[in-house]
Design a protein around this motif. Structure first.
Motif, PDB file in Angstrom:
ATOM      1  N   VAL A  82      35.572  10.803   8.916  1.00  0.00           N
ATOM      2  CA  VAL A  82      36.364  11.690   8.255  1.00  0.00           C
ATOM      3  C   VAL A  82      36.391  13.053   9.189  1.00  0.00           C
ATOM      4  O   VAL A  82      37.366  13.664   9.183  1.00  0.00           O
ATOM      5  N   GLU A  83      35.287  13.199   9.663  1.00  0.00           N
ATOM      6  CA  GLU A  83      35.087  14.777  10.443  1.00  0.00           C
ATOM      7  C   GLU A  83      35.928  14.839  11.615  1.00  0.00           C
ATOM      8  O   GLU A  83      36.537  15.971  11.936  1.00  0.00           O
ATOM      9  N   GLU A  84      36.128  13.516  12.453  1.00  0.00           N
ATOM     10  CA  GLU A  84      36.800  13.578  13.508  1.00  0.00           C
ATOM     11  C   GLU A  84      38.400  13.321  13.277  1.00  0.00           C
ATOM     12  O   GLU A  84      38.934  13.283  14.198  1.00  0.00           O
ATOM     13  N   GLY A  85      38.523  12.949  12.061  1.00  0.00           N
ATOM     14  CA  GLY A  85      39.929  12.605  11.924  1.00  0.00           C
ATOM     15  C   GLY A  85      40.451  11.309  12.604  1.00  0.00           C
ATOM     16  O   GLY A  85      41.403  11.114  12.649  1.00  0.00           O
ATOM     17  N   VAL A  86      39.547  10.168  12.443  1.00  0.00           N
ATOM     18  CA  VAL A  86      39.892   8.856  12.638  1.00  0.00           C
ATOM     19  C   VAL A  86      39.594   8.114  11.863  1.00  0.00           C
ATOM     20  O   VAL A  86      38.685   8.490  10.859  1.00  0.00           O
ATOM     21  N   GLY A  87      39.898   6.778  11.998  1.00  0.00           N
ATOM     22  CA  GLY A  87      39.585   5.907  10.874  1.00  0.00           C
ATOM     23  C   GLY A  87      40.137   4.284  11.063  1.00  0.00           C
ATOM     24  O   GLY A  87      40.778   4.173  12.074  1.00  0.00           O
ATOM     25  N   TRP A  88      40.022   3.530   9.921  1.00  0.00           N
ATOM     26  CA  TRP A  88      40.487   2.151   9.882  1.00  0.00           C
ATOM     27  C   TRP A  88      39.753   1.284  11.345  1.00  0.00           C
ATOM     28  O   TRP A  88      40.478   1.090  12.156  1.00  0.00           O
ATOM     29  N   PRO A  89      38.704   1.705  11.486  1.00  0.00           N
ATOM     30  CA  PRO A  89      37.894   1.117  12.962  1.00  0.00           C
ATOM     31  C   PRO A  89      38.270  -0.357  13.009  1.00  0.00           C
ATOM     32  O   PRO A  89      38.198  -1.151  12.098  1.00  0.00           O
ATOM     33  N   GLN A  90      38.611  -0.845  14.222  1.00  0.00           N
ATOM     34  CA  GLN A  90      39.133  -1.831  14.441  1.00  0.00           C
ATOM     35  C   GLN A  90      38.175  -2.865  15.330  1.00  0.00           C
ATOM     36  O   GLN A  90      37.186  -3.457  14.997  1.00  0.00           O
ATOM     37  N   ASP A  91      38.125  -2.717  16.762  1.00  0.00           N
ATOM     38  CA  ASP A  91      37.047  -3.416  17.299  1.00  0.00           C
ATOM     39  C   ASP A  91      36.030  -2.482  17.981  1.00  0.00           C
ATOM     40  O   ASP A  91      36.152  -1.388  18.113  1.00  0.00           O
ATOM     41  N   ILE A  92      34.871  -3.490  18.600  1.00  0.00           N
ATOM     42  CA  ILE A  92      33.743  -2.696  19.079  1.00  0.00           C
ATOM     43  C   ILE A  92      33.683  -3.321  20.634  1.00  0.00           C
ATOM     44  O   ILE A  92      33.418  -4.796  20.570  1.00  0.00           O
ATOM     45  N   VAL A  93      33.313  -2.661  21.558  1.00  0.00           N
ATOM     46  CA  VAL A  93      33.218  -3.013  22.868  1.00  0.00           C
ATOM     47  C   VAL A  93      32.052  -2.230  23.380  1.00  0.00           C
ATOM     48  O   VAL A  93      32.147  -1.170  23.460  1.00  0.00           O
ATOM     49  N   PHE A  94      30.976  -3.150  23.876  1.00  0.00           N
ATOM     50  CA  PHE A  94      29.798  -2.330  24.387  1.00  0.00           C
ATOM     51  C   PHE A  94      30.098  -2.237  25.840  1.00  0.00           C
ATOM     52  O   PHE A  94      30.432  -3.353  26.566  1.00  0.00           O
ATOM     53  N   LEU A  95      29.855  -1.160  26.666  1.00  0.00           N
ATOM     54  CA  LEU A  95      29.740  -1.106  28.102  1.00  0.00           C
ATOM     55  C   LEU A  95      28.395  -0.764  28.455  1.00  0.00           C
ATOM     56  O   LEU A  95      28.047   0.294  28.441  1.00  0.00           O
ATOM     57  N   GLU A  96      27.615  -1.995  28.693  1.00  0.00           N
ATOM     58  CA  GLU A  96      26.220  -1.952  29.212  1.00  0.00           C
ATOM     59  C   GLU A  96      25.866  -1.068  30.356  1.00  0.00           C
ATOM     60  O   GLU A  96      24.707  -0.692  30.289  1.00  0.00           O
ATOM     61  N   GLY A  97      26.798  -0.950  31.367  1.00  0.00           N
ATOM     62  CA  GLY A  97      26.486  -0.150  32.444  1.00  0.00           C
ATOM     63  C   GLY A  97      25.909   1.434  32.151  1.00  0.00           C
ATOM     64  O   GLY A  97      25.434   1.940  32.830  1.00  0.00           O
ATOM     65  N   ASP A  98      26.843   2.050  31.100  1.00  0.00           N
ATOM     66  CA  ASP A  98      26.252   3.262  30.861  1.00  0.00           C
ATOM     67  C   ASP A  98      25.844   3.583  29.754  1.00  0.00           C
ATOM     68  O   ASP A  98      25.811   4.360  28.835  1.00  0.00           O
ATOM     69  N   ASN A  99      25.386   2.242  28.776  1.00  0.00           N
ATOM     70  CA  ASN A  99      24.630   2.363  27.519  1.00  0.00           C
ATOM     71  C   ASN A  99      25.705   3.005  26.616  1.00  0.00           C
ATOM     72  O   ASN A  99      25.092   3.664  25.615  1.00  0.00           O
ATOM     73  N   THR A 100      26.884   2.804  26.397  1.00  0.00           N
ATOM     74  CA  THR A 100      27.819   3.069  25.602  1.00  0.00           C
ATOM     75  C   THR A 100      28.387   2.253  24.479  1.00  0.00           C
ATOM     76  O   THR A 100      28.506   0.959  25.270  1.00  0.00           O
TER      77      THR A 100
END
Length: 376
Positions: A61-79
């Motif tokens: 809500v605070e960032e003005g985004v929503g309806w989250p879709q996918d999730i991808v982990f980037l293990e190289g930089d722990n994000t």
């Protein structure tokens, strides 16, 4: 680490690995009210227990985004990346805490599914009816432009077959489209039996499985795209798929606000995440991640390994600290010896799905072991 023999280290690691074989977290994006809040990202243990809010509604809500879709982990930089259809942004967060870092990218067509491809770049689908080519990004967020030569309206699922051809499902078009490895259109691969497809995946025989959100089934097609039958039914608003180390399949069920588990032949095993657990309303993505990484911290700071779950694994050896890299299966059998170039790639696309162990040796001896999960 004191120098140990390869066999003793591997045996110790295998014992430790099997003792903690369930040290996985399951992350579920909750689409909530679709284009209206609330939205959240939930985290569970792999058995569906211990629900926790990983990213809460207030962030969206605070960032003005929503309806989250996918999730991808980037293990190289722990994000971790979250694609948000509302707001058209892919946001980047700390992989352990969920804390917002910054935006990875803005996607004008509305980002849906994301996947790290065989070339170690991020593929992003777009929902728009007009701006809908498949996009690619370097893992640092640098845009690489459109990958496909044509667009796919309301694209929501993607995968590769064993030859490297690329496939995309269209929810509104009720089709699966086939492209070659360079993104050139080949054909409409499937245009029957589908009411509103979402996720797709191939098995080791290049049979295609399509989660049909509107039809409430998973449909099975052979290596020629011909319909085989219903793989599993009773899945209203199915969306979100991932695979456990034992190869069982987890599928989100939006119509039941739950996550179900199946064997590879479509036999129902259990409801792993019960209805509404943790406040779950509308599962969209289901993603597994190891709770702990196996490689020692001192070596992890010098090496980047991505991903740790998939079919093509990349090791950044720019500091040239490795003498040998070897891959073993769960029984301790040597599967592969990899050349220690600046960038080391293990292509496991033709390897049986399961748990494997990569052992790293420097001039000072064995330095660490990384558990990898091969999933096609």
């Amino acid at each position: 680490m004191k120098k140990k023999s390869l066999l003793s280290l591997l045996c110790l690691f295998l014992l430790s690995g099997f003792a903690h074989s369930q040290e996985l977290y399951m992350y579920v994006s909750d689409a909530g009210g679709f284009n209206t809040a609330p939205w959240q990202i939930l985290r569970y243990n792999a058995d569906g227990s211990n629900p926790q809010i990983f990213i809460d509604n207030s962030f969206f809500v605070e960032e003005g985004v929503g309806w989250p879709q996918d999730i991808v982990f980037l293990e190289g930089d722990n994000t971790v990346l979250i694609s948000c259809l509302v707001g058209g942004r892919i946001t980047k967060h700390n992989a352990d805490t969920g804390a917002y870092i910054d935006d990875f990218a803005t996607v004008s067509g509305g980002p849906t599914r994301m996947k790290i491809g065989p070339d170690n770049t991020l593929y992003v689908l777009q929902w728009s009816n007009t701006v809908n080519e498949v996009l690619r990004f370097d893992l640092d967020g640098s845009p690489l432009g459109a990958f496909t030569d044509t667009g796919i309206a309301q694209s929501i699922g993607m995968d590769w077959d064993s030859t490297g051809d690329f496939y995309v499902s269209s929810y509104g078009g009720r089709t699966v489209t086939r492209f070659d490895s360079n993104g050139q259109f080949i054909e409409t691969y499937v245009d029957t039996e589908l009411s509103g497809p979402t996720n797709i995946w191939f098995d080791e025989n290049d049979h295609l499985y399509v989660v049909d959100w509107s039809g409430g089934n998973v449909e099975h097609f052979d290596e020629n795209g011909d319909h085989v039958g219903v793989w599993s039914s009773g899945l209203p608003q199915g969306e979100g798929v991932d695979f456990l180390p034992n190869t069982n399949v987890l599928i989100g069920v939006g119509g039941g606000a739950r996550v179900d588990q199946f064997t590879t032949d479509g036999t129902f095993v259990e409801t792993t995440v019960p209805q509404g657990s943790g406040g779950l309303q509308q599962p969209n993505a289901v993603v597994l991640r190891e709770a702990t990484l196996g490689i020692e911290e001192s070596f992890l700071s010098k090496l980047k390994i991505a991903p740790t779950l998939g079919s093509t694994f990349h090791i950044d050896n720019q500091q040239e600290i490795l003498k040998t890299v070897e891959v073993f299966n769960g029984n301790g059998k040597l599967i592969a010896k990899l050349p220690t170039t600046n960038e080391i790639i293990w292509n496991a696309t033709h390897i049986k799905e399961g748990v494997y162990f990569m052992v790293f040796t420097s001039n000072e001896g064995i330095q660490g072991t990384q558990k990898l999960i091969v999933k096609h």
